[in-house]
Scaffold this motif. Structure first.
Motif, PDB file in Angstrom:
ATOM      1  N   PHE A  12       0.828  -1.199   0.000  1.00 32.76           N
ATOM      2  CA  PHE A  12       0.000   0.000   0.000  1.00 32.76           C
ATOM      3  C   PHE A  12       0.865   1.252   0.000  1.00 32.76           C
ATOM      4  CE2 PHE A  12      -2.566   3.263   2.146  1.00 32.76           C
ATOM      5  CZ  PHE A  12      -3.666   3.265   1.306  1.00 32.76           C
ATOM      6  N   GLY A  16       1.327   3.932  -3.027  1.00 34.27           N
ATOM      7  CA  GLY A  16       1.064   5.339  -2.746  1.00 34.27           C
ATOM      8  C   GLY A  16       2.221   6.233  -3.147  1.00 34.27           C
ATOM      9  N   GLY A  19       2.308   6.268  -7.038  1.00 34.40           N
ATOM     10  CA  GLY A  19       1.205   7.088  -7.554  1.00 34.40           C
ATOM     11  C   GLY A  19       1.388   8.553  -7.225  1.00 34.40           C
ATOM     12  N   PHE A  34      -3.705  13.957  -4.405  1.00 31.30           N
ATOM     13  CA  PHE A  34      -3.603  12.504  -4.547  1.00 31.30           C
ATOM     14  C   PHE A  34      -3.307  11.850  -3.203  1.00 31.30           C
ATOM     15  CE2 PHE A  34      -0.990   8.739  -4.850  1.00 31.30           C
ATOM     16  CZ  PHE A  34      -1.767   7.923  -5.658  1.00 31.30           C
ATOM     17  N   TYR A  38      -5.719   9.178  -1.411  1.00 30.22           N
ATOM     18  CA  TYR A  38      -5.180   7.824  -1.262  1.00 30.22           C
ATOM     19  C   TYR A  38      -5.061   7.447   0.214  1.00 30.22           C
ATOM     20  CZ  TYR A  38      -2.167   3.795  -2.132  1.00 30.22           C
ATOM     21  OH  TYR A  38      -1.644   2.536  -2.180  1.00 30.22           O
ATOM     22  N   GLY A  42      -7.619   4.987   2.162  1.00 30.94           N
ATOM     23  CA  GLY A  42      -6.967   3.772   2.667  1.00 30.94           C
ATOM     24  C   GLY A  42      -7.250   3.543   4.142  1.00 30.94           C
ATOM     25  N   GLY A 140      -6.443   9.346  -6.543  1.00 30.55           N
ATOM     26  CA  GLY A 140      -5.985   8.754  -5.291  1.00 30.55           C
ATOM     27  C   GLY A 140      -7.028   7.844  -4.672  1.00 30.55           C
ATOM     28  N   VAL A 141      -8.273   8.293  -4.634  1.00 35.06           N
ATOM     29  CA  VAL A 141      -9.356   7.469  -4.081  1.00 35.06           C
ATOM     30  C   VAL A 141      -9.557   6.219  -4.934  1.00 35.06           C
ATOM     31  CG1 VAL A 141     -11.849   7.413  -3.691  1.00 35.06           C
ATOM     32  CG2 VAL A 141     -10.521   9.358  -2.906  1.00 35.06           C
ATOM     33  N   THR A 142      -9.522   6.375  -6.248  1.00 29.85           N
ATOM     34  CA  THR A 142      -9.708   5.235  -7.146  1.00 29.85           C
ATOM     35  C   THR A 142      -8.587   4.213  -6.987  1.00 29.85           C
ATOM     36  OG1 THR A 142     -10.841   6.664  -8.729  1.00 29.85           O
ATOM     37  CG2 THR A 142     -10.026   4.555  -9.555  1.00 29.85           C
ATOM     38  N   LEU A 143      -7.347   4.676  -6.917  1.00 32.06           N
ATOM     39  CA  LEU A 143      -6.220   3.761  -6.771  1.00 32.06           C
ATOM     40  C   LEU A 143      -6.283   3.031  -5.421  1.00 32.06           C
ATOM     41  CD1 LEU A 143      -3.724   2.770  -8.272  1.00 32.06           C
ATOM     42  CD2 LEU A 143      -2.419   4.548  -7.123  1.00 32.06           C
ATOM     43  N   ALA A 144      -6.652   3.741  -4.376  1.00 31.69           N
ATOM     44  CA  ALA A 144      -6.785   3.099  -3.062  1.00 31.69           C
ATOM     45  C   ALA A 144      -7.917   2.067  -3.076  1.00 31.69           C
ATOM     46  CB  ALA A 144      -7.037   4.147  -1.981  1.00 31.69           C
ATOM     47  N   TYR A 147      -6.721  -1.026  -4.915  1.00 34.35           N
ATOM     48  CA  TYR A 147      -5.783  -1.781  -4.075  1.00 34.35           C
ATOM     49  C   TYR A 147      -6.519  -2.523  -2.964  1.00 34.35           C
ATOM     50  CZ  TYR A 147      -1.813  -3.083  -1.262  1.00 34.35           C
ATOM     51  OH  TYR A 147      -0.896  -3.806  -0.568  1.00 34.35           O
TER      52      TYR A 147
END
Length: 163
Positions: A12, A16, A19, A34, A38, A42, A140-144, A147
């Protein structure tokens, strides 16, 4: 178990940092947005997973000793039938008040509330300093989220392998 948790946390953090570095190329504002999205998301999702894991652990701990006690007091056929009823959630639907209480407990997890407060304070700070970039926050929210869903699939897959 601790090794798996350390790997998940390290992954994670690594994702982060990668990204955030890519978002930082677009500008400092985008990078800060971001990291806020994130990190806060998370924390929120981690709190949700930990609370669900804790609730499932408590539920399984309560059911298993009851079945063991039933097996000692009844014949094996009767005990097996009562344990199957206890462990099979499809047969019995929980009442509305019990479902409502579980939902309220899930909503008021301390870690989740902390994550939401972190998110709101962070957005307020970014707005105050004119550094808020919705694109960076959304990425950031989408990537978290991607994951965390991957971690959920990874943990569920490891659990099915052990059965």
């Amino acid at each position: 178990m601790h090794v798996r948790s350390a790997r998940i946390f390290a992954g994670f953090v690594l994702l982060g940092v990668l990204g955030g570095s890519v978002a930082g190329v677009a500008g400092r504002e985008c990078g800060m947005s971001f990291f806020l999205g994130y990190g806060a998301f998370g924390v929120i999702m981690s709190g949700l997973f930990l609370h669900i894991k804790h609730q499932l652990g408590l539920a399984s701990d309560r059911d298993v000793p009851q079945c063991a006690a039933d097996k000692q007091n009844k014949t094996s056929l009767q005990a097996q039938h009562s344990c199957d009823e206890t462990l099979n959630p499809k047969d019995k639907k929980p009442s509305y008040p019990s479902r409502f209480i579980v939902g309220v407990k899930l909503s008021f997890s301390f870690v989740r509330i902390f994550g939401y407060v972190l998110f709101l304070v962070g957005v307020g700070g970014l707005l105050y300093y004119d550094m808020f970039m919705p694109t960076g926050l959304f990425v950031g929210v989408t990537l978290a989220m991607v994951y965390m869903i991957g971690v959920g699939v990874y943990v569920a897959g490891g659990r099915q392998d052990r059965k």
